[in-house]
Design an enzyme around this catalytic site. Structure first.
Site, PDB file in Angstrom:
ATOM      1  N   LEU A 126       0.848  -1.192   0.000  1.00  0.00           N
ATOM      2  CA  LEU A 126       0.000   0.000   0.000  1.00  0.00           C
ATOM      3  C   LEU A 126       0.883   1.241   0.000  1.00  0.00           C
ATOM      4  O   LEU A 126       1.684   1.447   0.902  1.00  0.00           O
ATOM      5  CB  LEU A 126      -0.927   0.009   1.218  1.00  0.00           C
ATOM      6  CG  LEU A 126      -2.069   1.026   1.185  1.00  0.00           C
ATOM      7  CD1 LEU A 126      -3.212   0.569   2.081  1.00  0.00           C
ATOM      8  CD2 LEU A 126      -1.637   2.426   1.606  1.00  0.00           C
ATOM      9  N   HIS A 230       7.287   2.260  11.585  1.00  0.00           N
ATOM     10  CA  HIS A 230       7.838   3.478  11.005  1.00  0.00           C
ATOM     11  C   HIS A 230       6.803   4.595  11.109  1.00  0.00           C
ATOM     12  O   HIS A 230       5.589   4.355  11.053  1.00  0.00           O
ATOM     13  CB  HIS A 230       8.171   3.212   9.531  1.00  0.00           C
ATOM     14  CG  HIS A 230       9.020   4.256   8.891  1.00  0.00           C
ATOM     15  ND1 HIS A 230       8.506   5.461   8.459  1.00  0.00           N
ATOM     16  CD2 HIS A 230      10.339   4.283   8.587  1.00  0.00           C
ATOM     17  CE1 HIS A 230       9.474   6.174   7.910  1.00  0.00           C
ATOM     18  NE2 HIS A 230      10.596   5.485   7.986  1.00  0.00           N
TER      19      HIS A 230
END
Length: 340
Positions: A126, A230
């Site tokens: 994605l 992240h």
């Protein structure tokens, strides 16, 4: 209007730019022309295959701006992972060191390499261009995979996973990998990241420690990022958590990012989606709906407020523009869900 559709050969340049823009840690799209072209070809073949059970299929979608014809994002589903190439994870566990004689009781976290997710379906790849990270685009890329799964359940496994990108700096250096590099691998994270991206995973079984790792032996920096995502991945994780995905202790071998999982029938979008015939009418509602057609190779999906569901008539009213974008005519069946 933005429409999600299967990728095609003419999208190569756009896919390569996405691979470049995605940066380090996005191993599913390496900047390698041959691999990217193979991914497109494999996806086209997967959408065309007659399938009764999940196998080595990979479905790659793109998000297209209908006005500019620009590809602004991508998303994908792997039907069944770990069948041809082993899929490795660390599983976080605990071991107890107890000595009644010395009155010592220590609980230590361990990381054990495993292949527990072999055969699971995986949602992956994605990515949305930064200048479009507003409105519905990001959620559409995430949730449309579940509408496709709900529409074609025979193509997917009962367990669905998502590997979330772990912590690394702007240069692609991972605190977790740094410790592994010093003790076992002698190659930096970007190099390992690239090798994984191009499908060269044999070094994992050759060099990865075979026995459980005591987490307290890692550097403080490495310990701190185990199971953490992240910064740019946090929105994607929040979307999956709303869908019912949970982290059950599995983390990536290289950056220690969490892998989350859900049973396909417990995923919110799968569970809440409905099927109904459409009628074409110019309507507008307060709430947006995600809508997809029943096709596979000609799959199309979008999100819009120009949709209205009449529960008593079990009919979905959509605008002519939506019908045209999804290749629909009055009376055709669609799958849809409220976009909240």
């Amino acid at each position: 209007m933005q429409v999600i559709r299967p990728i095609q050969q003419s999208d190569f340049a756009a896919l390569k730019q996405i691979a470049i823009d995605s940066g380090h840690g996005f191993t599913s799209l390496p900047v390698n022309d041959e691999i990217l072209l193979n991914k497109i070809t494999r996806s086209e073949q997967s959408f065309k295959q007659a399938v009764t059970q999940p196998g080595d299929q990979g479905y790659l979608f793109v998000l297209e701006d209908c006005q500019t014809k620009k590809i602004i994002g991508t998303t994908a589903i792997e039907a069944s992972v770990g069948l041809s190439v082993p899929l490795y994870h660390y599983h976080r566990g605990k071991t107890v060191h107890h000595s009644p004689t010395l009155n010592v009781y220590n609980t230590v976290e361990t990381l054990t390499m495993c292949n527990d997710y072999t055969g699971a379906s995986e949602i992956c790849t994605l990515f949305l261009h930064e200048d479009h990270r507003k409105g519905h685009a990001g959620r559409l890329l995430s949730r449309i995979r579940f509408l496709f799964m709900a529409e074609h359940p025979e193509r997917f496994s009962d367990t669905v996973i998502a590997e979330m990108r772990g912590v690394s700096d702007k240069h692609g250096h991972s605190p977790f990998w740094q410790w592994l590099q010093e003790h076992f691998f002698s190659i930096d994270f970007p190099t390992a990241d690239h090798l994984i991206g191009v499908g060269n995973k044999v070094f994992i079984s050759e060099l990865m420690p075979k026995f459980p790792i005591y987490a307290n032996l890692l550097s403080q920096e490495a310990q701190a990022v185990i199971g953490q995502v992240h910064t740019k991945t946090k929105p994607a994780l929040r979307l999956l958590e709303k869908e019912g995905f949970e982290h059950r202790g599995y983390v990536d071998l290289f950056d220690a990012g969490p892998t989350v999982e859900a049973k396909i029938n417990n995923i919110k979008t799968v569970r809440d989606s409905l099927v109904a015939p459409i009628e074409i009418a110019e309507v507008e509602t307060e709430h947006a709906f995600a809508v997809c057609n029943h096709e596979i190779a000609q799959f199309r999906a979008t999100v819009s407020n120009n949709v209205q569901y009449d529960a008593s008539a079990q009919t979905l009213f959509v605008s002519q523009a939506i019908a045209d974008a999804l290749n629909l005519s009055s009376g055709d069946l669609v799958r849809f869900c409220k976009f909240n």
